[in-house]
Design a protein around this motif. Structure first.
Motif, PDB file in Angstrom:
ATOM      1  N   UNK A 217       0.845  -1.212   0.000  1.00 23.87           N
ATOM      2  CA  UNK A 217       0.000   0.000   0.000  1.00 23.87           C
ATOM      3  C   UNK A 217       0.867   1.243   0.000  1.00 23.87           C
ATOM      4  N   UNK A 218       0.356   2.339  -0.602  1.00 28.49           N
ATOM      5  CA  UNK A 218       1.115   3.577  -0.645  1.00 28.49           C
ATOM      6  C   UNK A 218       0.296   4.652   0.062  1.00 28.49           C
ATOM      7  N   UNK A 219       0.861   5.294   1.082  1.00 27.27           N
ATOM      8  CA  UNK A 219       0.083   6.291   1.837  1.00 27.27           C
ATOM      9  C   UNK A 219       0.900   7.548   2.062  1.00 27.27           C
ATOM     10  N   UNK A 220       0.205   8.685   2.162  1.00 20.29           N
ATOM     11  CA  UNK A 220       0.900   9.957   2.382  1.00 20.29           C
ATOM     12  C   UNK A 220       0.619  10.477   3.788  1.00 20.29           C
ATOM     13  N   UNK A 221       1.665  10.938   4.439  1.00 17.59           N
ATOM     14  CA  UNK A 221       1.554  11.465   5.801  1.00 17.59           C
ATOM     15  C   UNK A 221       2.470  12.678   5.946  1.00 17.59           C
ATOM     16  N   UNK A 222       2.411  13.272   7.154  1.00 14.98           N
ATOM     17  CA  UNK A 222       3.453  14.235   7.528  1.00 14.98           C
ATOM     18  C   UNK A 222       4.297  13.549   8.607  1.00 14.98           C
ATOM     19  N   UNK A 223       5.625  13.607   8.435  1.00 14.01           N
ATOM     20  CA  UNK A 223       6.501  12.971   9.440  1.00 14.01           C
ATOM     21  C   UNK A 223       6.593  13.868  10.669  1.00 14.01           C
ATOM     22  N   UNK A 224       6.272  13.285  11.847  1.00 17.60           N
ATOM     23  CA  UNK A 224       6.247  14.100  13.063  1.00 17.60           C
ATOM     24  C   UNK A 224       7.419  13.805  13.991  1.00 17.60           C
ATOM     25  N   UNK A 225       7.883  12.576  13.974  1.00 13.70           N
ATOM     26  CA  UNK A 225       9.004  12.253  14.870  1.00 13.70           C
ATOM     27  C   UNK A 225       9.151  10.758  15.007  1.00 13.70           C
ATOM     28  N   UNK A 226       9.943  10.323  16.001  1.00 11.38           N
ATOM     29  CA  UNK A 226      10.017   8.883  16.277  1.00 11.38           C
ATOM     30  C   UNK A 226       9.797   8.658  17.769  1.00 11.38           C
ATOM     31  N   UNK A 227       9.325   7.459  18.112  1.00  8.41           N
ATOM     32  CA  UNK A 227       9.088   7.136  19.520  1.00  8.41           C
ATOM     33  C   UNK A 227      10.398   6.647  20.133  1.00  8.41           C
ATOM     34  N   UNK A 228      10.386   6.448  21.446  1.00 11.21           N
ATOM     35  CA  UNK A 228      11.607   5.956  22.099  1.00 11.21           C
ATOM     36  C   UNK A 228      11.981   4.561  21.603  1.00 11.21           C
ATOM     37  N   UNK A 229      11.015   3.862  20.981  1.00 14.15           N
ATOM     38  CA  UNK A 229      11.312   2.525  20.440  1.00 14.15           C
ATOM     39  C   UNK A 229      11.669   2.567  18.962  1.00 14.15           C
ATOM     40  N   UNK A 230      11.764   3.779  18.405  1.00 15.48           N
ATOM     41  CA  UNK A 230      12.200   3.905  17.017  1.00 15.48           C
ATOM     42  C   UNK A 230      11.073   3.840  16.008  1.00 15.48           C
TER      43      UNK A 230
END
Ligand code: BTN
Length: 251
Positions: A217-230
């Motif tokens: 599947x191909x989806x579009x988002x805005x990248x916000x960050x990463x969690x402490x688990x990556x």
């Protein structure tokens, strides 16, 4: 030409990696070698070329060019929940180790990019004993002195030489990577590095629109960050937050 004596001479005897450099002119894959055989912890397996270099998600890692780096570290076990963060840490340590030579960025989870082209990648593999980690193999492929890429790759792949117009001493680059990885890996074991914050400083896509391929599947988002688990934190079109564990972001 890879020179094991040079590498050892440029590591301090206190380094855990000192005198544990194993070099092959040609091998199937430095990661497979590290996974299958019993190398001591903190070994470095280096190959001039690989006949079956492996990338993430079952892809092939082109490993014919002897002017690039194909290397794997064998590292001792740690808490399983830190496996994904080790990807982040490895990418971060390479960017730091090479920052006097080239400014690299990281595309989640651990693609090394420059000018929106891929210059290197990381493949982490692990062996478990029951539910405990037994060893982790950290494989790094980095395009160093490769002069050009096939038509099919030239828009998406690059090398340090192509970006800087300077031929690099491959042994020095290997030393920089080992030394930097060791510093940050020790901090990682002691939980004394905020890898999320460090990683975000070098993120290619933080705050930008991204297209992710997840299970076809191909989806579009805005990248916000990463969690402490990556995991990747993204916002969908409606502004809802989602966590992504695996997938491929378009360059
Ligand atoms: C990726 O897909 O981005 C990861 C590529 C990792 C390639 C390296 S080269 C050294 C080590 N041995 C392998 O077979 N793969 C990794």
């Amino acid at each position: 030409m890879i020179d094991v004596s040079f590498i050892n001479e440029h590591l301090t005897p206190e380094s855990n990696f000192y005198n544990k450099i194993y070099y092959f002119d040609s091998i199937d894959s430095t990661n497979s070698e590290g996974m299958v055989k019993n190398y001591p912890y903190f070994s470095v397996i280096i190959a001039k070329t690989q006949t079956s270099g492996r990338g993430r998600s079952g892809r092939i890692w082109n490993s014919k060019d002897p002017d690039n780096i194909y290397i794997s570290f064998i590292v001792p076990p740690f808490e399983t929940k830190k496996l994904l963060p080790l990807n982040m840490l490895t990418a971060y340590s390479i960017v730091e180790g090479l920052k006097n030579i080239i400014n690299l960025k990281i595309k989640w989870p651990n693609d090394l990019v420059v000018n929106r082209k891929k210059i290197g990648g990381i493949l982490l593999e692990s062996k478990f004993y029951g539910n405990k980690l037994e060893k982790v193999v950290v494989g790094i492929g980095l395009n160093v002195n490769q002069e050009f890429f096939d038509k099919s790759l030239e828009k998406i792949a690059t090398s340090i030489f192509i970006e800087t117009n300077l031929k690099q001493n491959i042994n020095k680059i290997i030393c920089n990577i080992i030394v930097s990885f060791e510093i940050f890996f020790q901090q990682f074991l002691k939980n004394s590095i905020d890898i999320i914050e460090k990683w975000c400083n070098y993120s290619e896509n933080l705050g930008k629109h991204i297209t992710i391929h997840i299970n076809g599947d191909k989806k579009t988002f805005i990248e916000k960050g990463i969690t402490e688990y990556g995991e990747l934190i993204v916002l969908d079109e409606s502004g809802f937050e989602k966590k992504i564990i695996s997938g491929d972001i378009d360059l």
